[in-house]
Write a protein that holds these residues in place. Structure first.
Motif, PDB file in Angstrom:
ATOM      1  N   ASP A 137       0.870  -1.182   0.000  1.00 22.34           N
ATOM      2  CA  ASP A 137       0.000   0.000   0.000  1.00 22.34           C
ATOM      3  C   ASP A 137       0.904   1.228   0.000  1.00 22.34           C
ATOM      4  O   ASP A 137       2.096   1.131  -0.315  1.00 22.34           O
ATOM      5  N   ARG A 138       0.372   2.386   0.357  1.00 24.96           N
ATOM      6  CA  ARG A 138       1.186   3.610   0.318  1.00 24.96           C
ATOM      7  C   ARG A 138       2.363   3.552   1.268  1.00 24.96           C
ATOM      8  O   ARG A 138       3.401   4.174   1.024  1.00 24.96           O
ATOM      9  N   PHE A 139       2.217   2.829   2.365  1.00 26.16           N
ATOM     10  CA  PHE A 139       3.235   2.853   3.409  1.00 26.16           C
ATOM     11  C   PHE A 139       4.038   1.566   3.537  1.00 26.16           C
ATOM     12  O   PHE A 139       5.084   1.564   4.182  1.00 26.16           O
ATOM     13  N   TYR A 140       3.567   0.484   2.971  1.00 25.95           N
ATOM     14  CA  TYR A 140       4.240  -0.820   3.143  1.00 25.95           C
ATOM     15  C   TYR A 140       4.714  -1.369   1.806  1.00 25.95           C
ATOM     16  O   TYR A 140       4.064  -1.188   0.772  1.00 25.95           O
ATOM     17  N   ARG A 141       5.859  -2.057   1.872  1.00 26.18           N
ATOM     18  CA  ARG A 141       6.415  -2.734   0.716  1.00 26.18           C
ATOM     19  C   ARG A 141       6.786  -4.168   1.095  1.00 26.18           C
ATOM     20  O   ARG A 141       7.165  -4.451   2.238  1.00 26.18           O
ATOM     21  N   GLY A 142       6.654  -5.056   0.138  1.00 24.79           N
ATOM     22  CA  GLY A 142       7.111  -6.427   0.323  1.00 24.79           C
ATOM     23  C   GLY A 142       8.450  -6.607  -0.372  1.00 24.79           C
ATOM     24  O   GLY A 142       8.721  -5.968  -1.396  1.00 24.79           O
ATOM     25  N   ILE A 143       9.289  -7.458   0.181  1.00 26.16           N
ATOM     26  CA  ILE A 143      10.574  -7.800  -0.452  1.00 26.16           C
ATOM     27  C   ILE A 143      10.451  -9.207  -1.013  1.00 26.16           C
ATOM     28  O   ILE A 143      10.083 -10.153  -0.291  1.00 26.16           O
ATOM     29  N   VAL A 144      10.753  -9.342  -2.292  1.00 25.69           N
ATOM     30  CA  VAL A 144      10.592 -10.606  -3.009  1.00 25.69           C
ATOM     31  C   VAL A 144      11.949 -11.048  -3.549  1.00 25.69           C
ATOM     32  O   VAL A 144      12.696 -10.240  -4.102  1.00 25.69           O
ATOM     33  N   VAL A 203       7.605  -8.123   4.716  1.00 26.00           N
ATOM     34  CA  VAL A 203       6.671  -7.022   4.512  1.00 26.00           C
ATOM     35  C   VAL A 203       6.951  -6.018   5.618  1.00 26.00           C
ATOM     36  O   VAL A 203       6.791  -6.336   6.805  1.00 26.00           O
ATOM     37  N   LEU A 204       7.368  -4.804   5.214  1.00 24.32           N
ATOM     38  CA  LEU A 204       7.788  -3.792   6.177  1.00 24.32           C
ATOM     39  C   LEU A 204       7.325  -2.414   5.718  1.00 24.32           C
ATOM     40  O   LEU A 204       6.992  -2.226   4.538  1.00 24.32           O
ATOM     41  N   PRO A 205       7.332  -1.436   6.636  1.00 25.92           N
ATOM     42  CA  PRO A 205       7.106  -0.058   6.187  1.00 25.92           C
ATOM     43  C   PRO A 205       8.092   0.306   5.086  1.00 25.92           C
ATOM     44  O   PRO A 205       9.214  -0.223   5.049  1.00 25.92           O
ATOM     45  N   HIS A 206       7.681   1.208   4.192  1.00 24.75           N
ATOM     46  CA  HIS A 206       8.427   1.504   2.971  1.00 24.75           C
ATOM     47  C   HIS A 206       9.923   1.661   3.212  1.00 24.75           C
ATOM     48  O   HIS A 206      10.749   0.939   2.623  1.00 24.75           O
ATOM     49  N   ASP A 207      10.324   2.610   4.066  1.00 17.79           N
ATOM     50  CA  ASP A 207      11.748   2.879   4.262  1.00 17.79           C
ATOM     51  C   ASP A 207      12.465   1.694   4.889  1.00 17.79           C
ATOM     52  O   ASP A 207      13.613   1.386   4.538  1.00 17.79           O
ATOM     53  N   ASP A 208      11.799   1.025   5.843  1.00 20.43           N
ATOM     54  CA  ASP A 208      12.411  -0.139   6.491  1.00 20.43           C
ATOM     55  C   ASP A 208      12.625  -1.269   5.499  1.00 20.43           C
ATOM     56  O   ASP A 208      13.635  -1.981   5.561  1.00 20.43           O
ATOM     57  N   ALA A 209      11.676  -1.451   4.598  1.00 19.81           N
ATOM     58  CA  ALA A 209      11.800  -2.515   3.598  1.00 19.81           C
ATOM     59  C   ALA A 209      12.997  -2.279   2.700  1.00 19.81           C
ATOM     60  O   ALA A 209      13.793  -3.201   2.427  1.00 19.81           O
ATOM     61  N   TYR A 210      13.146  -1.046   2.222  1.00 23.51           N
ATOM     62  CA  TYR A 210      14.265  -0.744   1.334  1.00 23.51           C
ATOM     63  C   TYR A 210      15.595  -0.821   2.083  1.00 23.51           C
ATOM     64  O   TYR A 210      16.609  -1.260   1.530  1.00 23.51           O
TER      65      TYR A 210
END
Length: 380
Positions: free
Chosen positions: A60-67, A81-88
């Motif tokens: 979503d706008r705030f969360y990203r998954g790492i694949v 699956v983490l908040p955007h900045d944490d995921a990156y």
């Protein structure tokens, strides 16, 4: 069509902690993984990622998954699956590798290893001795400990530092270091890993093959629906995701009684359920799964009901508290037990003291009877 998978540690530990809305949107994102063409369109490269096989997918706008995507293949594995900045940031710090000794996949926080190693080396002079000074380079070579992990290991000064490194070292190599630090025999360390001697046939660049050899870490599923079912019912993961050592215990051919030990959270209860299922499936007689903890019996029964698909096999497994078993054995031999109450017991001890002139109190005799005679099975 693409093949889907997910990191079992993420599904067990992280996914249940996500907010309900984030879980729903994660499910929606997974549904888009329905084929190579559509899947690729939803994945993005991560600027500055240490491992270009790690991509992001929008939740979503705030969360990203790492694949994780092995090069040149259509296998897509959801690992975070983490908040955007944490995921990156997670993707920029982590690397996926193939353990060349056992051929299974490993995740490591490469950035933390690089940051921590120099500071460890400065804690005390080498002349003072370090945790793994007794381990030769030949032993590290035998276990295929790579250069980054070896430098970190050589800088360790105590067990606490090694324990704290569990979160960022590659799992298999960390297990080896724990065994070496405890002076465990080398053959026993291999046994704990569920592996034989190192096999040079494992290609360290073949990530796809390593993933398929790692059912204890990455579970492959037949399409988005099965993946969603596993995420909804995380206990189902135990049906297929045993560690190699757990599998050996659950399916071993023992000639007699066996004892399995381990600290909290090591999976002893899960192994017991798998063992009961195995015995019930390969044999013809009943299987008793019992516990000293009354509250655990209900949990064990629920686990067995979920674990065992065959009604015929499930009916051969009896899950009961040990007190229930003891009462049943007694009744079969002697009939219903007659339990004496405290008032009757005090009367008996008083009569015994008067008749024999014993110079002790009823309380003392009752305690001796309970804690000495009965406990030590004194028969004369």
């Amino acid at each position: 069509m693409s093949t889907l998978g997910f990191d079992i540690e993420f599904a067990r530990r992280d996914y249940p902690k996500l907010e309900p809305k984030v879980r729903e949107r994660t499910v929606a994102a997974i549904r888009k993984f329905d084929g190579v063409k559509s899947t690729g369109g939803h994945l993005e490269k991560i600027a500055g990622a240490r491992d270009n096989r790690l991509r992001s997918v929008r939740i979503d706008r705030f969360y990203r998954g790492i694949v994780l995507i092995p090069e040149g293949d259509d296998l897509f594995t959801l690992v975070k699956v983490l908040p955007h900045d944490d995921a990156y940031e997670w993707a920029r710090r982590h690397v996926v590798s193939v353990n060349p000794a056992v051929g299974r996949v490993e995740f490591r926080d490469a950035a933390t290893i690089e940051e921590v190693t120099p500071s460890l080396a400065k804690l005390q002079p080498e002349s003072a001795g370090r945790l793994l000074d007794h381990v030769t380079d030949d032993v590290f070579d035998r276990f295929r400990i790579d250069d980054d992990v070896r430098r970190f290991a050589r800088a360790l000064t105590d067990d606490a530092q090694l324990e704290a490194a569990h979160g960022f070292l590659p799992e298999i190599q960390w297990q080896v270091l724990i065994g070496l630090a405890a002076h465990v025999a080398l053959d026993d360390i291999w046994a704990e890993l569920g592996a034989g001697e190192p096999d040079d046939s494992f290609d360290p660049d073949d990530l796809l093959a390593a993933i398929r050899r790692s059912p204890d870490r990455i579970l492959l599923v037949d399409g988005p629906q099965e993946l969603l079912e596993m995420l909804r019912r995380p206990f189902d993961l135990w049906r297929v995701a045993l560690h190699p050592v757990q599998y050996q215990v659950a399916h071993g051919d023992f000639s007699g009684p066996a004892r399995v030990t381990g600290g909290p959270g090591t999976g002893k209860t899960v192994v017991a359920m798998h063992r009961a299922r195995h015995l019930a499936a390969v044999g013809e007689g009943p299987v008793l799964l019992t516990t000293f903890t009354s509250t655990l019996a209900a949990s064990l029964q629920a686990g067995v009901d979920l674990l065992v698909e065959s009604a015929e096999v499930r009916d051969r497994i009896s899950v009961r508290h040990i007190d229930q078993v003891a009462h049943e054995v007694f009744r079969q031999r002697h009939g219903n037990p007659k339990i004496i109450d405290d008032a009757q017991l005090r009367k008996l001890w008083a009569e015994l003291i008067d008749r024999l002139g014993v110079p002790y109190s009823a309380t003392f005799l009752a305690e001796e009877w309970k804690h000495v005679v009965l406990a030590q099975e004194v028969g004369t």
